[in-house]
Write a protein that holds these residues in place. Structure first.
Motif, PDB file in Angstrom:
ATOM      1  N   GLY A   4       0.836  -1.196   0.000  1.00 29.22           N
ATOM      2  CA  GLY A   4       0.000   0.000   0.000  1.00 29.22           C
ATOM      3  C   GLY A   4       0.870   1.244   0.000  1.00 29.22           C
ATOM      4  O   GLY A   4       2.100   1.176  -0.004  1.00 29.22           O
ATOM      5  N   LEU A   5       0.209   2.393   0.020  1.00 27.79           N
ATOM      6  CA  LEU A   5       0.926   3.670   0.004  1.00 27.79           C
ATOM      7  C   LEU A   5       0.889   4.314   1.384  1.00 27.79           C
ATOM      8  O   LEU A   5       0.104   3.922   2.255  1.00 27.79           O
ATOM      9  N   LEU A   6       1.746   5.316   1.561  1.00 31.13           N
ATOM     10  CA  LEU A   6       1.770   6.052   2.831  1.00 31.13           C
ATOM     11  C   LEU A   6       1.799   7.555   2.567  1.00 31.13           C
ATOM     12  O   LEU A   6       2.681   8.053   1.863  1.00 31.13           O
ATOM     13  N   ASP A   7       0.830   8.271   3.147  1.00 29.99           N
ATOM     14  CA  ASP A   7       0.853   9.739   3.147  1.00 29.99           C
ATOM     15  C   ASP A   7       0.964  10.171   4.605  1.00 29.99           C
ATOM     16  O   ASP A   7      -0.031  10.228   5.327  1.00 29.99           O
ATOM     17  N   PHE A   8       2.198  10.436   5.029  1.00 29.43           N
ATOM     18  CA  PHE A   8       2.419  10.689   6.457  1.00 29.43           C
ATOM     19  C   PHE A   8       2.232  12.159   6.860  1.00 29.43           C
ATOM     20  O   PHE A   8       2.527  12.534   7.992  1.00 29.43           O
ATOM     21  N   HIS A   9       1.699  12.979   5.950  1.00 26.57           N
ATOM     22  CA  HIS A   9       1.422  14.377   6.331  1.00 26.57           C
ATOM     23  C   HIS A   9       0.382  14.949   5.379  1.00 26.57           C
ATOM     24  O   HIS A   9       0.707  15.395   4.276  1.00 26.57           O
ATOM     25  N   CYS A  10      -0.860  14.932   5.819  1.00 28.90           N
ATOM     26  CA  CYS A  10      -1.953  15.414   4.977  1.00 28.90           C
ATOM     27  C   CYS A  10      -2.922  16.202   5.852  1.00 28.90           C
ATOM     28  O   CYS A  10      -3.228  15.789   6.974  1.00 28.90           O
ATOM     29  N   HIS A  11      -3.381  17.358   5.341  1.00 29.92           N
ATOM     30  CA  HIS A  11      -4.348  18.179   6.095  1.00 29.92           C
ATOM     31  C   HIS A  11      -5.762  17.791   5.682  1.00 29.92           C
ATOM     32  O   HIS A  11      -6.457  18.545   4.997  1.00 29.92           O
ATOM     33  N   LEU A  12      -6.157  16.629   6.108  1.00 28.85           N
ATOM     34  CA  LEU A  12      -7.456  16.058   5.740  1.00 28.85           C
ATOM     35  C   LEU A  12      -8.617  17.017   5.997  1.00 28.85           C
ATOM     36  O   LEU A  12      -9.540  17.135   5.194  1.00 28.85           O
ATOM     37  N   ASP A  13      -8.559  17.707   7.140  1.00 31.22           N
ATOM     38  CA  ASP A  13      -9.694  18.551   7.536  1.00 31.22           C
ATOM     39  C   ASP A  13      -9.793  19.834   6.703  1.00 31.22           C
ATOM     40  O   ASP A  13     -10.752  20.583   6.846  1.00 31.22           O
ATOM     41  N   LEU A  14      -8.827  20.090   5.833  1.00 34.58           N
ATOM     42  CA  LEU A  14      -8.866  21.313   5.030  1.00 34.58           C
ATOM     43  C   LEU A  14      -9.353  21.073   3.592  1.00 34.58           C
ATOM     44  O   LEU A  14      -9.402  21.994   2.783  1.00 34.58           O
TER      45      LEU A  14
END
Ligand code: MN
Length: 253
Positions: A4-14
């Motif tokens: 799988g992939l990894l996104d270790f820094h994402c501003h989901l709430d924005l």
């Protein structure tokens, strides 16, 4: 088996539709760290993250907001016992935020001390034009036995990268940083067992649209070509690194 992939820094709430982004993380098998910019966003972010085991929420107080929101440090401290991941925190000494740097340092030092006291937090740290100060504060306040550090979008010098590595830090790499030659050179010299990937969406854009967690594939592909390995091999390495990072967390006292 395909990693799988990894996104270790994402501003989901924005994003305009956080629930849709979470569903896409699930569909595309992207483990995603949903960072927040203020402690007040934590509760809502935690609700979004609860919809998928692939998404984990992080409690943050962004250095670019410290000038207006330093008062929320008490909220941060109240919420920290319930947060395994911390981010986005750190320092920003760029021209727009330089005037709050001294206050940022006080806030960041206090965050690090709180994390060290509770133990076992994993932090996603911003260090724009402040790599040395960030590393000084991490070294002073957060020993590796008390917490784990991931440097997000790290753009310090080669010797600062070596120092960060010696301090036990990981690095989350996004597609945007790999478009800059100096940063490419820096990233190519990082140890393979400290590499993670991120998008920093929606602040980074892919054409007209903000990067989504599943677009972290682009960072993975360009990181793989930079390092001369196949993307599938690098995808496994990144997930292995995540496992190590989290198990080091689990092993902490
Ligand atoms: Mn960010």
């Amino acid at each position: 088996m395909k990693a799988g992939l990894l996104d270790f820094h994402c501003h989901l709430d924005l994003y305009p539709d956080p629930a849709g982004v979470v569903a896409e993380c699930e569909r595309a098998d992207v483990r995603t760290l949903a960072v927040t910019t203020t402690p007040r966003a934590w509760a809502r972010n935690r609700e979004f993250a609860a919809a998928s085991r692939r998404v984990r929420p992080a409690l943050g107080l962004h250095p670019q907001l410290v000038a207006e929101r330093a008062g929320e440090l008490t909220v941060f401290e109240e919420l920290l016992p319930g947060a395994r991941y911390v981010g986005e925190v750190g320092l920003d000494a760029g021209p727009r935020f330089f005037k709050s740097l001294e206050l940022q340092k006080l806030v960041f030092a206090r965050i690090l001390k709180c994390c060290a006291r509770l133990g076992g937090r994993i932090l996603s740290i911003h260090s724009v034009r402040a790599a040395r100060d960030v590393l000084d504060l991490v070294e002073e306040h957060l020993p590796p036995s008390n917490g784990k550090v991931v440097l997000h979008w790290f753009t310090g010098s080669m010797s600062e990268a070596r120092r960060a590595t010696d301090l036990g830090c990981y690095f989350s790499i996004n597609a945007e940083m790999l478009r800059n030659n100096r940063h490419r050179k820096l990233v190519s010299a990082l140890p393979a067992d400290r590499l993670l990937t991120e998008t920093d969406g929606p602040f980074t854009r892919l054409g007209d649209a903000p990067f989504q967690p599943s677009d972290v594939r682009i960072a993975l592909d360009s990181l793989a070509s930079l390092r001369g390995v196949a993307p599938e091999v690098l995808a496994s390495t990144v997930l292995e690194n995540l496992r190590t990072l989290v198990s080091e967390w689990d092993a902490l006292p």
